[in-house]
Design a protein around this motif. Structure first.
Motif, PDB file in Angstrom:
ATOM      1  N   LEU A  46       0.774  -1.093  -0.078  1.00  0.00           N
ATOM      2  CA  LEU A  46      -0.047  -0.009  -0.008  1.00  0.00           C
ATOM      3  C   LEU A  46       0.941   1.317   0.047  1.00  0.00           C
ATOM      4  CD1 LEU A  46      -3.006   0.246   0.124  1.00  0.00           C
ATOM      5  CD2 LEU A  46      -2.754   0.545   2.593  1.00  0.00           C
ATOM      6  N   ASP A  47       0.556   2.207  -0.987  1.00  0.00           N
ATOM      7  CA  ASP A  47       1.379   3.541  -0.963  1.00  0.00           C
ATOM      8  C   ASP A  47       0.540   4.509  -0.423  1.00  0.00           C
ATOM      9  OD1 ASP A  47       2.293   5.764  -1.735  1.00  0.00           O
ATOM     10  OD2 ASP A  47       3.106   5.102  -3.567  1.00  0.00           O
ATOM     11  N   TRP A  48       1.036   4.665   0.883  1.00  0.00           N
ATOM     12  CA  TRP A  48       0.266   5.457   1.973  1.00  0.00           C
ATOM     13  C   TRP A  48       0.271   7.049   1.317  1.00  0.00           C
ATOM     14  CZ3 TRP A  48      -2.787   3.837   6.107  1.00  0.00           C
ATOM     15  CH2 TRP A  48      -2.590   2.532   6.308  1.00  0.00           C
ATOM     16  N   GLU A  49       1.160   7.481   0.485  1.00  0.00           N
ATOM     17  CA  GLU A  49       1.122   8.830   0.000  1.00  0.00           C
ATOM     18  C   GLU A  49       0.275   8.975  -1.267  1.00  0.00           C
ATOM     19  OE1 GLU A  49       2.466  11.478   1.413  1.00  0.00           O
ATOM     20  OE2 GLU A  49       2.746  10.026   2.976  1.00  0.00           O
ATOM     21  N   LYS A  50       0.315   8.040  -2.168  1.00  0.00           N
ATOM     22  CA  LYS A  50      -0.652   8.058  -3.530  1.00  0.00           C
ATOM     23  C   LYS A  50      -1.913   7.814  -3.250  1.00  0.00           C
ATOM     24  CE  LYS A  50       3.289   7.343  -6.690  1.00  0.00           C
ATOM     25  NZ  LYS A  50       3.875   6.389  -7.659  1.00  0.00           N
ATOM     26  N   ALA A  51      -2.103   6.915  -2.253  1.00  0.00           N
ATOM     27  CA  ALA A  51      -3.254   6.199  -1.921  1.00  0.00           C
ATOM     28  C   ALA A  51      -4.220   6.818  -0.994  1.00  0.00           C
ATOM     29  CB  ALA A  51      -3.222   4.718  -1.997  1.00  0.00           C
ATOM     30  N   TYR A  52      -3.959   8.056  -0.795  1.00  0.00           N
ATOM     31  CA  TYR A  52      -4.577   8.645   0.421  1.00  0.00           C
ATOM     32  C   TYR A  52      -5.915   8.796   0.388  1.00  0.00           C
ATOM     33  CZ  TYR A  52      -4.705  13.056  -2.026  1.00  0.00           C
ATOM     34  OH  TYR A  52      -5.012  14.221  -2.814  1.00  0.00           O
ATOM     35  N   ILE A  53      -6.440   9.129  -0.816  1.00  0.00           N
ATOM     36  CA  ILE A  53      -8.115   9.146  -0.753  1.00  0.00           C
ATOM     37  C   ILE A  53      -8.878   7.715  -0.532  1.00  0.00           C
ATOM     38  CG2 ILE A  53      -9.991   9.872  -2.512  1.00  0.00           C
ATOM     39  CD1 ILE A  53      -8.115  11.637  -4.022  1.00  0.00           C
ATOM     40  N   PRO A  54      -8.592   6.914  -1.200  1.00  0.00           N
ATOM     41  CA  PRO A  54      -9.066   5.397  -0.958  1.00  0.00           C
ATOM     42  C   PRO A  54      -8.644   5.060   0.692  1.00  0.00           C
ATOM     43  CG  PRO A  54      -7.475   4.979  -2.382  1.00  0.00           C
ATOM     44  CD  PRO A  54      -7.633   6.574  -2.635  1.00  0.00           C
ATOM     45  N   ILE A  55      -7.607   5.281   1.056  1.00  0.00           N
ATOM     46  CA  ILE A  55      -7.418   4.969   2.515  1.00  0.00           C
ATOM     47  C   ILE A  55      -8.243   5.854   3.644  1.00  0.00           C
ATOM     48  CG2 ILE A  55      -5.514   5.355   4.376  1.00  0.00           C
ATOM     49  CD1 ILE A  55      -3.399   4.665   2.310  1.00  0.00           C
ATOM     50  N   ILE A  56      -8.306   7.003   3.191  1.00  0.00           N
ATOM     51  CA  ILE A  56      -9.145   7.914   4.175  1.00  0.00           C
ATOM     52  C   ILE A  56     -10.675   7.434   4.000  1.00  0.00           C
ATOM     53  CG2 ILE A  56      -9.894  10.307   4.447  1.00  0.00           C
ATOM     54  CD1 ILE A  56      -7.196  11.176   3.834  1.00  0.00           C
ATOM     55  N   SER A  57     -11.274   7.088   2.964  1.00  0.00           N
ATOM     56  CA  SER A  57     -12.335   6.725   2.633  1.00  0.00           C
ATOM     57  C   SER A  57     -12.923   5.358   3.333  1.00  0.00           C
ATOM     58  CB  SER A  57     -12.732   6.410   1.161  1.00  0.00           C
ATOM     59  OG  SER A  57     -12.558   7.724   0.559  1.00  0.00           O
ATOM     60  N   ARG A  58     -11.725   4.472   3.122  1.00  0.00           N
ATOM     61  CA  ARG A  58     -12.004   3.195   3.951  1.00  0.00           C
ATOM     62  C   ARG A  58     -12.170   3.494   5.427  1.00  0.00           C
ATOM     63  NH1 ARG A  58     -10.847  -2.025   1.836  1.00  0.00           N
ATOM     64  NH2 ARG A  58     -11.391  -0.973  -0.053  1.00  0.00           N
ATOM     65  N   ILE A  59     -11.189   4.273   6.040  1.00  0.00           N
ATOM     66  CA  ILE A  59     -11.207   4.290   7.333  1.00  0.00           C
ATOM     67  C   ILE A  59     -12.415   5.128   7.797  1.00  0.00           C
ATOM     68  CG2 ILE A  59     -10.096   5.491   9.379  1.00  0.00           C
ATOM     69  CD1 ILE A  59      -8.655   2.645   8.122  1.00  0.00           C
ATOM     70  N   LEU A  60     -12.891   5.883   7.180  1.00  0.00           N
ATOM     71  CA  LEU A  60     -14.152   6.536   7.502  1.00  0.00           C
ATOM     72  C   LEU A  60     -15.637   5.698   7.497  1.00  0.00           C
ATOM     73  CD1 LEU A  60     -13.859   9.997   5.739  1.00  0.00           C
ATOM     74  CD2 LEU A  60     -14.035   9.688   7.993  1.00  0.00           C
ATOM     75  N   GLU A  61     -15.169   4.738   6.623  1.00  0.00           N
ATOM     76  CA  GLU A  61     -16.482   3.685   6.360  1.00  0.00           C
ATOM     77  C   GLU A  61     -16.378   2.480   7.401  1.00  0.00           C
ATOM     78  OE1 GLU A  61     -17.384   2.050   2.372  1.00  0.00           O
ATOM     79  OE2 GLU A  61     -16.424   3.794   1.516  1.00  0.00           O
ATOM     80  N   ARG A  62     -15.055   2.181   7.819  1.00  0.00           N
ATOM     81  CA  ARG A  62     -14.853   0.897   8.419  1.00  0.00           C
ATOM     82  C   ARG A  62     -14.203   1.011   9.833  1.00  0.00           C
ATOM     83  NH1 ARG A  62     -17.489  -2.643   5.542  1.00  0.00           N
ATOM     84  NH2 ARG A  62     -17.334  -2.442   3.268  1.00  0.00           N
ATOM     85  N   GLY A  63     -13.431   2.165   9.841  1.00  0.00           N
ATOM     86  CA  GLY A  63     -12.633   2.410  11.134  1.00  0.00           C
ATOM     87  C   GLY A  63     -13.269   3.041  12.405  1.00  0.00           C
ATOM     88  N   GLY A  64     -12.802   2.970  13.408  1.00  0.00           N
ATOM     89  CA  GLY A  64     -13.078   3.726  14.495  1.00  0.00           C
ATOM     90  C   GLY A  64     -12.329   4.600  14.849  1.00  0.00           C
ATOM     91  N   GLN A  65     -12.420   5.106  16.166  1.00  0.00           N
ATOM     92  CA  GLN A  65     -11.790   6.418  16.801  1.00  0.00           C
ATOM     93  C   GLN A  65      -9.990   5.995  16.702  1.00  0.00           C
ATOM     94  OE1 GLN A  65     -13.282   9.349  17.491  1.00  0.00           O
ATOM     95  NE2 GLN A  65     -11.085  10.052  17.208  1.00  0.00           N
ATOM     96  N   ASN A  66      -9.682   4.968  17.002  1.00  0.00           N
ATOM     97  CA  ASN A  66      -8.132   4.603  16.995  1.00  0.00           C
ATOM     98  C   ASN A  66      -7.707   4.690  15.666  1.00  0.00           C
ATOM     99  OD1 ASN A  66      -8.260   4.350  19.676  1.00  0.00           O
ATOM    100  ND2 ASN A  66      -8.473   1.738  19.363  1.00  0.00           N
ATOM    101  N   GLU A  67      -8.449   4.241  14.567  1.00  0.00           N
ATOM    102  CA  GLU A  67      -7.781   4.280  13.361  1.00  0.00           C
ATOM    103  C   GLU A  67      -7.879   5.683  12.787  1.00  0.00           C
ATOM    104  OE1 GLU A  67      -8.838   0.625  14.082  1.00  0.00           O
ATOM    105  OE2 GLU A  67     -10.235   2.112  14.111  1.00  0.00           O
ATOM    106  N   ILE A  68      -9.193   6.563  13.013  1.00  0.00           N
ATOM    107  CA  ILE A  68      -8.937   8.013  12.862  1.00  0.00           C
ATOM    108  C   ILE A  68      -7.671   8.645  13.278  1.00  0.00           C
ATOM    109  CG2 ILE A  68     -10.314  10.215  13.212  1.00  0.00           C
ATOM    110  CD1 ILE A  68     -11.759   8.260  10.924  1.00  0.00           C
TER     111      ILE A  68
END
Length: 103
Positions: free
Chosen positions: A24-46
């Motif tokens: 996973l390229d955390w710099e290039k893929a920031y949009i899908p990463i942020i989207s995924r965490i908003l959809e499925r993550g909790g406060q710790n992931e945020i």
């Protein structure tokens, strides 16, 4: 001057079950990463993505760059980031399920 490497967020690979987490390229893929965490993550992931990307970048990404979020994720985004208003979010303004007036 050497390049300073960012410490990657401590996020469980289960959130990215459909991709090779190690590549996973955390710099290039920031949009899908942020989207995924908003959809499925909790406060710790945020908290982890805020540490990595910064609050301002995440809020700007939610407002302008994420093209789709389900309704529950839009609500969660506003819970995590109270400064957001759904009427300002690109993913809310351009929803396909909004009523349209047909000519």
């Amino acid at each position: 001057m050497g390049l300073k490497r960012k410490v990657l967020p401590k996020i469980h690979p289960k959130f990215f079950w459909d991709t090779n987490f190690r590549k996973l390229d955390w710099e290039k893929a920031y949009i899908p990463i942020i989207s995924r965490i908003l959809e499925r993550g909790g406060q710790n992931e945020i908290d982890e993505i805020i540490k990595y990307y910064g609050r301002e970048k995440i809020v700007e990404t939610i407002l302008k760059e994420i093209h789709f979020l389900p309704n529950y994720a839009i609500d969660r985004a506003m819970d995590f980031f109270p400064e957001l208003k759904k009427e300002d979010m690109h993913c809310y303004i351009n929803r396909k399920d909004k009523p349209y007036h047909w000519i």
